[in-house]
Design an enzyme around this catalytic site. Structure first.
Site, PDB file in Angstrom:
ATOM      1  N   CYS A 143       0.831  -1.216   0.000  1.00 22.69           N
ATOM      2  CA  CYS A 143       0.000   0.000   0.000  1.00 22.69           C
ATOM      3  C   CYS A 143       0.861   1.259   0.000  1.00 22.69           C
ATOM      4  O   CYS A 143       0.644   2.158  -0.825  1.00 22.69           O
ATOM      5  CB  CYS A 143      -0.950  -0.029   1.194  1.00 22.69           C
ATOM      6  SG  CYS A 143      -0.180  -0.471   2.767  1.00 22.69           S
TER       7      CYS A 143
HETATM    8  N1  LIG Z   1      -4.581  -4.057   5.134  1.00 28.10           N
HETATM    9  C1  LIG Z   1      -4.045  -3.377   4.129  1.00 28.10           C
HETATM   10  O1  LIG Z   1      -4.225  -2.148   4.016  1.00 28.10           O
HETATM   11  C2  LIG Z   1      -3.203  -4.070   3.103  1.00 28.10           C
HETATM   12  C3  LIG Z   1      -2.725  -3.332   2.019  1.00 28.10           C
HETATM   13  C4  LIG Z   1      -1.927  -3.959   1.040  1.00 28.10           C
HETATM   14  C5  LIG Z   1      -1.600  -5.294   1.187  1.00 28.10           C
HETATM   15  N2  LIG Z   1      -2.054  -5.991   2.262  1.00 28.10           N
HETATM   16  C6  LIG Z   1      -1.664  -7.390   2.367  1.00 28.10           C
HETATM   17  O2  LIG Z   1      -2.801  -8.200   2.108  1.00 28.10           O
HETATM   18  C7  LIG Z   1      -2.734  -9.396   2.902  1.00 28.10           C
HETATM   19  C8  LIG Z   1      -4.005  -9.465   3.757  1.00 28.10           C
HETATM   20  O3  LIG Z   1      -4.044  -8.302   4.585  1.00 28.10           O
HETATM   21  P1  LIG Z   1      -5.255  -8.004   5.589  1.00 28.10           P
HETATM   22  O4  LIG Z   1      -4.998  -6.644   6.123  1.00 28.10           O
HETATM   23  O5  LIG Z   1      -6.537  -8.334   4.955  1.00 28.10           O
HETATM   24  O6  LIG Z   1      -4.933  -9.093   6.749  1.00 28.10           O
HETATM   25  P2  LIG Z   1      -5.927  -9.665   7.850  1.00 28.10           P
HETATM   26  O7  LIG Z   1      -7.050  -8.712   8.070  1.00 28.10           O
HETATM   27  O8  LIG Z   1      -5.064 -10.048   9.000  1.00 28.10           O
HETATM   28  O9  LIG Z   1      -6.515 -11.004   7.156  1.00 28.10           O
HETATM   29  C9  LIG Z   1      -5.690 -12.106   6.885  1.00 28.10           C
HETATM   30  C10 LIG Z   1      -6.518 -13.219   6.263  1.00 28.10           C
HETATM   31  O10 LIG Z   1      -5.647 -14.308   5.929  1.00 28.10           O
HETATM   32  C11 LIG Z   1      -6.133 -15.531   6.558  1.00 28.10           C
HETATM   33  N3  LIG Z   1      -4.925 -16.296   6.907  1.00 28.10           N
HETATM   34  C12 LIG Z   1      -3.961 -15.972   7.809  1.00 28.10           C
HETATM   35  N4  LIG Z   1      -2.974 -16.887   7.789  1.00 28.10           N
HETATM   36  C13 LIG Z   1      -3.315 -17.801   6.846  1.00 28.10           C
HETATM   37  C14 LIG Z   1      -2.711 -18.989   6.341  1.00 28.10           C
HETATM   38  N5  LIG Z   1      -1.528 -19.426   6.815  1.00 28.10           N
HETATM   39  N6  LIG Z   1      -3.351 -19.690   5.376  1.00 28.10           N
HETATM   40  C15 LIG Z   1      -4.551 -19.266   4.879  1.00 28.10           C
HETATM   41  N7  LIG Z   1      -5.183 -18.153   5.320  1.00 28.10           N
HETATM   42  C16 LIG Z   1      -4.559 -17.427   6.283  1.00 28.10           C
HETATM   43  C17 LIG Z   1      -6.965 -15.045   7.735  1.00 28.10           C
HETATM   44  O11 LIG Z   1      -7.970 -15.969   8.084  1.00 28.10           O
HETATM   45  P3  LIG Z   1      -7.699 -17.315   8.902  1.00 28.10           P
HETATM   46  O12 LIG Z   1      -6.523 -17.036   9.810  1.00 28.10           O
HETATM   47  O13 LIG Z   1      -8.980 -17.581   9.631  1.00 28.10           O
HETATM   48  O14 LIG Z   1      -7.400 -18.364   7.858  1.00 28.10           O
HETATM   49  C18 LIG Z   1      -7.595 -13.792   7.172  1.00 28.10           C
HETATM   50  O15 LIG Z   1      -8.722 -14.127   6.392  1.00 28.10           O
HETATM   51  C19 LIG Z   1      -1.445  -9.281   3.729  1.00 28.10           C
HETATM   52  O16 LIG Z   1      -0.395  -9.948   3.072  1.00 28.10           O
HETATM   53  C20 LIG Z   1      -1.183  -7.782   3.758  1.00 28.10           C
HETATM   54  O17 LIG Z   1       0.170  -7.446   3.947  1.00 28.10           O
HETATM   55  C21 LIG Z   1      -2.871  -5.418   3.217  1.00 28.10           C
END
Ligand SMILES: NC(=O)c1ccc[n+]([C@@H]2O[C@H](COP(=O)([O-])OP(=O)(O)OC[C@H]3O[C@@H](n4cnc5c(N)ncnc54)[C@H](OP(=O)(O)O)[C@@H]3O)[C@@H](O)[C@H]2O)c1
Length: 328
Positions: A143
């Site tokens: 981001c």
């Molecule tokens: N938030 C932002 O603004 C943003 C911006 C750009 C990129 N990102 C990237 O996008 C990704 C998701 O971010 P987020 O903010 O949505 O994170 P989040 O809110 O913590 O959600 C993470 C998701 O991944 C699942 N998960 C975690 N570990 C897992 C595994 N080993 N295998 C399968 N599923 C797994 C979780 O569900 P379960 O644990 O129940 O499976 C949950 O659905 C990250 O890599 C982050 O760096 C985020």
């Protein structure tokens, strides 16, 4: 077209489902969460009630029957799914950091071994569109690097130094609560973190080099008490002075065909919920200040990921992404 979302209970996953509800060709058929398998999706994402009747399932790659999969999971988790899904003939957009950097740089910056490395296009479509068109796999950028790079790109090759100063909303940290995101710590408060060591710096440096710049690139983020949005002030120190008119022309020419880039005073309220990146630029000779505003969960994550999916699948790049920002 059938879409699977691995990591659908998180913020980026929820945002993918919200945006894809307005896509003319995509239907989300699979939404995974390990902790919530068996739970109706709208219990966790109440904003999606009536937009998705799915129930979370476990992320078992063999059971995923889709044309496209988004990996909205933490770094190191994505690398355990990416290769398998591609070998099943599924196009993949990875929102994590796992494929954004060369293997050795990733391992140094993230301090973990990469167990399934392959080279992937870096999906800022405004800069890497050709590589994303018809691609099987695209690595969606971070981001901060998205907002920062878009702010400085037109001038990067004329700079000797670029300093990015960013303010981010709290959803950037994902949905896992922590002391940093605890309301009394973040509400009515502002503070810096990782003053010189944020992992996204490596992506910013990589993109500056891609743009033909030899500039030294620096980055300091700050956490501000808003849910969404990243405002980045780029101080671009030029080798030779450039007048305001020249700088403005450069920016307008550079982005003249880019629907998602708008020139106006960047404020988070104007881009919230949208895939737009608003930019303003002002020169004082050898220093140009360029400021960008994006929604970290849309242009900084899920919106840009859908923009990449559209390019990968030959759809209109804007499909599902033409909504205006939400203000107030
Ligand atoms: N938030 C932002 O603004 C943003 C911006 C750009 C990129 N990102 C990237 O996008 C990704 C998701 O971010 P987020 O903010 O949505 O994170 P989040 O809110 O913590 O959600 C993470 C998701 O991944 C699942 N998960 C975690 N570990 C897992 C595994 N080993 N295998 C399968 N599923 C797994 C979780 O569900 P379960 O644990 O129940 O499976 C949950 O659905 C990250 O890599 C982050 O760096 C985020």
């Amino acid at each position: 077209m059938k879409v699977a979302i691995v990591g659908a209970s998180g913020y980026a996953g929820g945002e993918l489902i919200r945006l894809l509800a307005y896509h003319s060709k995509a239907e989300v058929v699979c939404a995974t969460s390990r902790k919530l398998a068996g739970t109706p999706l709208d219990q966790i994402h109440p904003q999606l009630k009536g937009f998705s009747n799915l129930t979370f399932t476990n992320p078992e790659t063999d059971a995923i029957d889709a044309d496209v999969a988004f990996l909205a999971v933490p770094h190191t988790a994505a690398m355990t799914y990416a290769g398998k899904l591609v070998s099943q003939g599924i196009k993949v957009v990875d929102l994590s950091a796992d494929y954004r950097l060369p293997k050795d740089v990733f391992e140094k910056v993230y301090g973990v071994p990469h167990t399934d490395y392959f080279k992937a296009p870096y999906g800022i479509p405004e800069l890497h569109r050709k590589d994303c068109i018809n691609a099987t796999f695209v690595s969606n950028p971070g981001c901060f690097p998205t907002g920062a790079t878009l702010a400085a790109a037109p001038l990067a090759k004329y700079a000797h130094t670029i300093i990015y100063d960013s303010k981010t909303g709290v959803s950037g940290a994902g949905d896992n609560p922590s002391a940093t995101t605890h309301y009394p710590n973040v509400g009515d408060n502002v503070g810096p973190y990782k003053l010189t060591t944020h992992r996204h710096l490596a992506e910013m440096q990589q993109e500056a080099a891609f743009l033909g710049s030899k500039a030294a690139v620096y980055f300091t983020p700050h956490l501000v008490p808003v849910n969404r949005g990243i405002l980045t002030t780029a101080h671009i120190l030029l080798k030779e002075p450039m007048e305001q008119k020249e700088v403005e022309k450069l920016y307008h020419d550079y982005y003249k065909n880019e629907y998602f880039i708008r020139f106006q005073k960047p404020v988070l309220g104007a881009v919230r919920g949208s895939n737009f990146c608003d930019i303003m630029v002002e020169s004082e000779g050898t220093r140009v200040v360029a400021v960008s505003a994006i929604d970290n969960l849309v242009k900084g994550a899920s919106g840009q990921a859908i923009q990449n999916m559209n390019l990968m699948c030959g759809f209109d790049e804007k499909d599902g992404l033409t909504g205006a920002g939400v203000f107030p």
